[in-house]
Design an enzyme around this catalytic site. Structure first.
Site, short mmCIF file in Angstrom:
data_model
loop_
_atom_site.label_atom_id
_atom_site.label_comp_id
_atom_site.label_asym_id
_atom_site.label_seq_id
_atom_site.Cartn_x
_atom_site.Cartn_y
_atom_site.Cartn_z
N LYS A 79 9.98 -8.51 -2.06
CA LYS A 79 9.14 -9.14 -0.57
C LYS A 79 7.38 -10.35 -1.35
O LYS A 79 7.38 -11.49 -0.44
CB LYS A 79 7.70 -8.47 -0.18
N LYS B 155 -4.03 -12.65 -0.51
CA LYS B 155 -3.35 -11.78 -0.88
C LYS B 155 -2.47 -11.08 -1.22
O LYS B 155 -1.67 -11.48 -2.43
CB LYS B 155 -4.13 -10.41 0.43
N THR C 145 2.54 -4.37 2.21
CA THR C 145 2.83 -5.67 1.03
C THR C 145 1.35 -5.24 -0.27
O THR C 145 0.20 -6.06 -0.08
CB THR C 145 3.03 -6.58 1.43
#
Length: 290
Positions: free
Chosen positions: A172, A240, A97
Site C-alpha cells: 500500500k 498520514k 492503512t
C-alpha cells in the site's frame, strides 16, 4: 455464509460492510460514533454493537477499517477490544492503512491467542468501496489469507497476498508513493494547459489516450478544472500515509525525493484550509502561486 464483525464505518467501511451484508453474511458492526452504526443497520439490516469486543464475539471474521495506528490498537486491544472476545481460529482482517510495525505487533498478539491476522489495506477510494471494486494488498500466512479471501471478494476487484505479515502495508505504501507523484504531475500539466490558453478538456481527451493516461486523469481532471475538492480521499489522510512511507523509507534505506517534496506540497494545501479536500487539490496550490 460467515458471521462477521465490521469495525469502523467511515466513507470506506460503511459500503464495504454493506457489500458483506448484501452477499448474505451475518454482519454485526461497530463504530465509535454509534449513530453511524445505527444508520448502517437501518439501511442494511444486521446488528450493531457498543464495543469492538461485543461486535467480535462469536464472529468467524473481524474486519476493521479505522483511521491510524492508535485507532487500530484501540479496536484490537484491551477489555473492550476485539481480541478479548474473539475465539481461537477466528481471523482478524485489517483494511486500515497503517504502519507495517503496528501490523506485525498486532499479528504477534493475535497469534499468541490462536487468532489469524491478515493486513489488507485497500486502494480505489470511496467510489471503489461503494462499487465493490477495491484493490486489496494482503500480508499474513497463506492459510489465513486463503480463509479470508472469499469474504473480501464481496468488495474486491483484485485481491492478492503479497507475503508475510506487513507485506500488504508495504504494498500500500508503494501505491501511495505512486499516486503522490502522479497527482502532482497531473496538476502541473493541467495548470500549464490553463496558463498556455489551452482547453483542459481537449488536452485530456488527447493525452489520456496515450502514455500519460491514468485513473487520476480520467476521474479527477474535470473536478480539478472546476476547482472542486469537497469529496474523495482527504489531504489529511494522504499526509498520514506519506508520513508512514517516508518513515519506512528511512528504516529501509529507500530514497523517496519526489514523495518527500509532494508531502510538503500537501502541507501547503493544509495551510490553505484544505485538509479535508481531495488529494487532487494539489492544483489549487499551483493556482494560488499564480
Amino acid at each position: 455464509m460467515a458471521r462477521i464483525a465490521f469495525l469502523g464505518l467511515g466513507v470506506m467501511g460503511f459500503p464495504m460492510a454493506g457489500h458483506l451484508a448484501a452477499k448474505g453474511h451475518e454482519v454485526t458492526v461497530y463504530n465509535r460514533t454509534a449513530a453511524k452504526a445505527e444508520a448502517w443497520v437501518k439501511r442494511h439490516k444486521g446488528d450493531w454493537a457498543a464495543t469492538p469486543a461485543d461486535a467480535a464475539r462469536d464472529a468467524e471474521f473481524v474486519m476493521a477499517c479505522v483511521g491510524n495506528d492508535d485507532d487500530l490498537r484501540a479496536v484490537c486491544l484491551g477489555d473492550a477490544g476485539a481480541f478479548a472476545a474473539m475465539t481461537a481460529g477466528a481471523v482478524f482482517v485489517d483494511h486500515t492503512t497503517v504502519s507495517a510495525q503496528v501490523t506485525r505487533e498486532l499479528a504477534g498478539v493475535a497469534a499468541a491467542q490462536g487468532l489469524g491476522f491478515v493486513d489488507a489495506p485497500v486502494s480505489g477510494g470511496q467510489a471503489g468501496a461503494e462499487n465493490g471494486q477495491l484493490s486489496i494488498m494482503c500480508g499474513g500466512s497463506a492459510d489465513d489469507y486463503a480463509r479470508a479471501e472469499p469474504v473480501m471478494a464481496a468488495y474486491a476487484r483484485i485481491c492478492r497476498r503479497m507475503g508475510a505479515s506487513g507485506a500488504g502495508q508495504l504494498a500500500k505504501m508503494c501505491n501511495q508513493i505512486a499516486i503522490a507523484g502522479l497527482v502532482q504531475g497531473l496538476s502541473e500539466a493541467l495548470h500549464f494547459a490553463e496558463k498556455a490558453g489551452l482547453s483542459i478538456s481537449e488536452v485530456v481527451e488527447v493525452i489520456s489516450q496515450g502514455a500519460a493516461g491514468s485513473w487520476q486523469m480520467q476521474n479527477r481532471y474535470k473536478t480539478m478544472e472546476e476547482n472542486r475538492f469537497d469529496f474523495g480521499f482527504a489531504v489529511d489522510w494522504m499526509r498520514k500515509d506519506l508520513g508512514i512511507c517516508l518513515a519506512t523509507a528511512n528504516d529501509t534505506g529507500a530514497s523517496l525525493p519526489v514523495t518527500a517534496l509532494v508531502d510538503q506540497f500537501y502541507k501547503d494545501v493544509q495551510k490553505m484550509g484544505g485538509g479535508r479536500w481531495d488529494t487532487s487539490s494539489l492544483i489549487a496550490r499551483l493556482r494560488a502561486l499564480g
